[in-house]
Scaffold this active site. Sequence first.
Site, PDB file in Angstrom:
ATOM      1  N   GLU A  95      34.085   1.429  29.139  1.00  0.00           N
ATOM      2  CA  GLU A  95      33.323   1.620  28.093  1.00  0.00           C
ATOM      3  C   GLU A  95      32.009   1.211  28.593  1.00  0.00           C
ATOM      4  OE1 GLU A  95      35.041   0.439  24.045  1.00  0.00           O
ATOM      5  OE2 GLU A  95      36.248  -0.668  25.500  1.00  0.00           O
ATOM      6  N   LYS A 120      34.336  -3.555  29.256  1.00  0.00           N
ATOM      7  CA  LYS A 120      33.118  -3.362  28.496  1.00  0.00           C
ATOM      8  C   LYS A 120      31.883  -3.436  29.410  1.00  0.00           C
ATOM      9  CE  LYS A 120      34.763  -4.097  23.897  1.00  0.00           C
ATOM     10  NZ  LYS A 120      34.570  -2.804  23.390  1.00  0.00           N
ATOM     11  N   LYS A 152      44.971  12.370  21.451  1.00  0.00           N
ATOM     12  CA  LYS A 152      43.934  13.230  22.153  1.00  0.00           C
ATOM     13  C   LYS A 152      44.529  14.399  22.921  1.00  0.00           C
ATOM     14  CE  LYS A 152      40.962   9.187  23.238  1.00  0.00           C
ATOM     15  NZ  LYS A 152      39.757   9.717  22.709  1.00  0.00           N
ATOM     16  N   HIS A 164      45.411   5.738  18.997  1.00  0.00           N
ATOM     17  CA  HIS A 164      44.827   7.121  18.802  1.00  0.00           C
ATOM     18  C   HIS A 164      44.705   7.760  20.235  1.00  0.00           C
ATOM     19  CE1 HIS A 164      41.383   4.560  19.686  1.00  0.00           C
ATOM     20  NE2 HIS A 164      40.795   5.768  20.317  1.00  0.00           N
ATOM     21  N   ARG A 176      37.229  -5.175  -0.980  1.00  0.00           N
ATOM     22  CA  ARG A 176      36.881  -6.288  -1.970  1.00  0.00           C
ATOM     23  C   ARG A 176      35.337  -5.954  -2.571  1.00  0.00           C
ATOM     24  NH1 ARG A 176      37.273 -11.384   1.609  1.00  0.00           N
ATOM     25  NH2 ARG A 176      36.216  -9.796   3.091  1.00  0.00           N
ATOM     26  N   HIS A 225      46.852   0.822  24.473  1.00  0.00           N
ATOM     27  CA  HIS A 225      46.493   2.467  24.656  1.00  0.00           C
ATOM     28  C   HIS A 225      46.776   2.672  26.395  1.00  0.00           C
ATOM     29  CE1 HIS A 225      44.164   2.510  21.238  1.00  0.00           C
ATOM     30  NE2 HIS A 225      43.067   1.983  21.828  1.00  0.00           N
ATOM     31  N   LYS A 229      46.106  -0.664  15.400  1.00  0.00           N
ATOM     32  CA  LYS A 229      46.512  -1.658  16.539  1.00  0.00           C
ATOM     33  C   LYS A 229      45.247  -2.860  16.407  1.00  0.00           C
ATOM     34  CE  LYS A 229      43.005  -0.998  19.285  1.00  0.00           C
ATOM     35  NZ  LYS A 229      42.081  -1.323  20.332  1.00  0.00           N
ATOM     36  N   ASP A 235      43.266  -5.974  23.563  1.00  0.00           N
ATOM     37  CA  ASP A 235      42.516  -4.853  22.916  1.00  0.00           C
ATOM     38  C   ASP A 235      42.832  -3.476  23.590  1.00  0.00           C
ATOM     39  OD1 ASP A 235      40.736  -4.084  20.840  1.00  0.00           O
ATOM     40  OD2 ASP A 235      39.385  -3.478  22.324  1.00  0.00           O
TER      41      ASP A 235
HETATM   42  P1  NAP Z   1      35.923  -3.981   9.520  1.00  0.00           P
HETATM   43  O1  NAP Z   1      34.827  -3.261   9.705  1.00  0.00           O
HETATM   44  O2  NAP Z   1      35.835  -5.673   9.621  1.00  0.00           O
HETATM   45  O3  NAP Z   1      36.484  -3.669   8.259  1.00  0.00           O
HETATM   46  C1  NAP Z   1      37.169  -4.612   7.507  1.00  0.00           C
HETATM   47  C2  NAP Z   1      37.596  -3.989   5.973  1.00  0.00           C
HETATM   48  O4  NAP Z   1      38.620  -4.723   5.501  1.00  0.00           O
HETATM   49  C3  NAP Z   1      36.384  -3.846   5.263  1.00  0.00           C
HETATM   50  O5  NAP Z   1      36.439  -2.664   4.418  1.00  0.00           O
HETATM   51  C4  NAP Z   1      36.553  -4.983   4.321  1.00  0.00           C
HETATM   52  O6  NAP Z   1      35.687  -5.123   3.172  1.00  0.00           O
HETATM   53  C5  NAP Z   1      38.099  -4.921   4.142  1.00  0.00           C
HETATM   54  N1  NAP Z   1      38.629  -6.136   3.807  1.00  0.00           N
HETATM   55  C6  NAP Z   1      38.595  -7.262   4.227  1.00  0.00           C
HETATM   56  N2  NAP Z   1      39.126  -8.304   3.461  1.00  0.00           N
HETATM   57  C7  NAP Z   1      39.823  -7.910   2.914  1.00  0.00           C
HETATM   58  C8  NAP Z   1      40.723  -8.150   1.615  1.00  0.00           C
HETATM   59  N3  NAP Z   1      40.960  -9.579   1.436  1.00  0.00           N
HETATM   60  N4  NAP Z   1      41.201  -7.401   0.728  1.00  0.00           N
HETATM   61  C9  NAP Z   1      40.886  -6.016   0.824  1.00  0.00           C
HETATM   62  N5  NAP Z   1      40.163  -5.254   1.711  1.00  0.00           N
HETATM   63  C10 NAP Z   1      39.397  -6.422   2.516  1.00  0.00           C
HETATM   64  O7  NAP Z   1      37.019  -3.679  10.447  1.00  0.00           O
HETATM   65  P2  NAP Z   1      37.143  -2.540  11.379  1.00  0.00           P
HETATM   66  O8  NAP Z   1      36.550  -2.446  12.571  1.00  0.00           O
HETATM   67  O9  NAP Z   1      37.162  -1.339  10.397  1.00  0.00           O
HETATM   68  O10 NAP Z   1      38.771  -2.441  11.939  1.00  0.00           O
HETATM   69  C11 NAP Z   1      39.967  -2.323  10.858  1.00  0.00           C
HETATM   70  C12 NAP Z   1      41.287  -2.380  11.800  1.00  0.00           C
HETATM   71  O11 NAP Z   1      41.014  -1.496  12.454  1.00  0.00           O
HETATM   72  C13 NAP Z   1      41.353  -3.719  12.401  1.00  0.00           C
HETATM   73  O12 NAP Z   1      42.657  -3.821  12.413  1.00  0.00           O
HETATM   74  C14 NAP Z   1      41.048  -3.272  14.026  1.00  0.00           C
HETATM   75  O13 NAP Z   1      41.574  -3.932  14.706  1.00  0.00           O
HETATM   76  C15 NAP Z   1      41.402  -1.868  13.953  1.00  0.00           C
HETATM   77  N6  NAP Z   1      40.635  -0.982  14.888  1.00  0.00           N
HETATM   78  C16 NAP Z   1      39.242  -0.865  14.835  1.00  0.00           C
HETATM   79  C17 NAP Z   1      38.489  -0.140  15.561  1.00  0.00           C
HETATM   80  C18 NAP Z   1      37.082   0.395  15.253  1.00  0.00           C
HETATM   81  O14 NAP Z   1      36.476   1.137  16.195  1.00  0.00           O
HETATM   82  N7  NAP Z   1      36.511  -0.258  14.339  1.00  0.00           N
HETATM   83  C19 NAP Z   1      39.337   0.751  16.325  1.00  0.00           C
HETATM   84  C20 NAP Z   1      40.872   0.750  16.868  1.00  0.00           C
HETATM   85  C21 NAP Z   1      41.228  -0.265  16.046  1.00  0.00           C
HETATM   86  P3  NAP Z   1      35.466  -5.938   1.991  1.00  0.00           P
HETATM   87  O15 NAP Z   1      34.791  -7.135   3.159  1.00  0.00           O
HETATM   88  O16 NAP Z   1      34.577  -5.585   1.292  1.00  0.00           O
HETATM   89  O17 NAP Z   1      36.746  -6.517   1.481  1.00  0.00           O
END
Ligand code: NAP
Length: 487
Positions: A213, A336, A179, A175, A51, A237, A145, A232
């Site tokens: 972790e 964790k 690995k 992911h 956004r 995993h 996930k 989680d």
């Molecule tokens: P995050 O840091 O909170 O990022 C969320 C993203 O979504 C941001 O770019 C946000 O940008 C965008 N977003 C939020 N609301 C939106 C909307 N209405 N329209 C369009 N874009 C929107 O989350 P994340 O940690 O990257 O995780 C993303 C996904 O990956 C989740 O499902 C999480 O469970 C999964 N995941 C993450 C990790 C990790 O290490 N981070 C690992 C495994 C899985 P704006 O607010 O500017 O819109």
Amino acid sequence: MTVTSQPVEAFDLVIFGGTGDLAVRKLLPALFHRFLDGQIPASSRIIGIARETLDNEGYRAQLRGALVGSGDDSRLDAFLQQVGYRPLDARKPEGWSDFAELIGEQPDHVRVFYLSTSPELFVDICARLGDFGLNKGASRVVMEKPVGRDLASANQINDAVGRVFNESQTYRIDHYLGKETVQNLLALRFGNALFEPLWNAGHIDHVQITVAETLGVGHRAAYYDRAGALRDMLQNHMLQLLCMVAMEPPSSLSPDAVRDEKLKVLNSLKPIEGGQVAQYTVRGQYRAGVAEGTSVPGYLDELGDSKSNTETFVALKAEIGNWRWAGVPFYLRTGKRLPHRVSEIVVAFKPVPHSIFGADTGPLAQNRLVLRLQPDEGVKLWLTIKHPGPGGLRLRHVPLDMSFAEAFGVQQRDAYERLLLDVVRGNPTLFMRRDEVEAAWRWADPILDAWAAGGESPRPYAAGSWGPSAAVALIERDGRTWNEDSD
Ligand code: NAP
């Protein structure tokens, strides 16, 4: 050894959540590395969506900061020229038609829509992609996930996504499956005559899977508090790792041959329900302590909510009800703020049936095959040998130790590099099929239900420790111990 990478077709990869943690920390660096290896065709486009109001240059500037130092910086600008950005709100109609036009500029490209947002947005995003016909042809959707928080919500998401993309277009990413070590498990088990004859209840005493972790929940506290360690890590995993250890040999490496065998394992997991939950599972929550030499706050303080009952640690004993694994416990633990960052699978073999050695030669230890997924991917096989030199026949337990990085002299690549290009290639072998996700939730739900019904708080453990003492008791009750090598 020369490393060759297979070319892929030109593609458009759209990352919904392109400014988020996962995209910036994992996906874009993975794509940059593939670019450096010449694997991203010149006309391919990577488009970040979120956004935040940004233009292409603004997004590139953000990424530049994150990518500097992660590869050959002199080629970073060339990579970023292939990266663009579109501000879009998944929940609002504005901007979608322009976005569809942008995608339409390259009708022959493979299209990958990577849903790197919170799962609540998956349904809206897919519905809009469908409205604009972006699900047609060589289009694929990647779901991060966790898919749902229980079977019912997973079904809701899968049904909604399934109305737009068929199953063969849907890539549920885990992911861990990308690995090296996990793929090596396939090579070790099915490429060597040595292990498979022993790979059963007749010769294997038990299996342990640890994903530890050192970090706390940090800025992901709000997300994590709604999930907890079981949702989680364990439901996805760790069960996938368990499947790779326990599955029957597939007839080939074709996607469905492998996934059919994994599904059979998930369906053979013995349910842990009702009163068994307290006996077979341990949940914990970290308190303040010292982690890696630094004093750190407890989970509740990090979260800013003193009442949360979310577990940051889980250990459990799973059993697989089939001929191969009858009576072989699979001990799983994840948490964790544990002492080391380590992910490993330990296959502990039964002792020899009779010792010919006297009491003064030292104890006969179990053979253990240890597959390390991180930090340093590799394989260790613990063997009993004679201590060299004079002094009688003294026995020693030593590992044949192979670190992949040392043995092959290549830097290990992040799992996302392989998986992202597998999506472009249309190879879903290392992704979860819908029925696998459902079977995993079907097994996990009764545990979550019993925890919720019991209303008990997770057991406290000090940050920097190996979790609550009940997790040690869980395995020691059976006369076994957690692998000390990881301690
Ligand atoms: P995050 O840091 O909170 O990022 C969320 C993203 O979504 C941001 O770019 C946000 O940008 C965008 N977003 C939020 N609301 C939106 C909307 N209405 N329209 C369009 N874009 C929107 O989350 P994340 O940690 O990257 O995780 C993303 C996904 O990956 C989740 O499902 C999480 O469970 C999964 N995941 C993450 C990790 C990790 O290490 N981070 C690992 C495994 C899985 P704006 O607010 O500017 O819109």
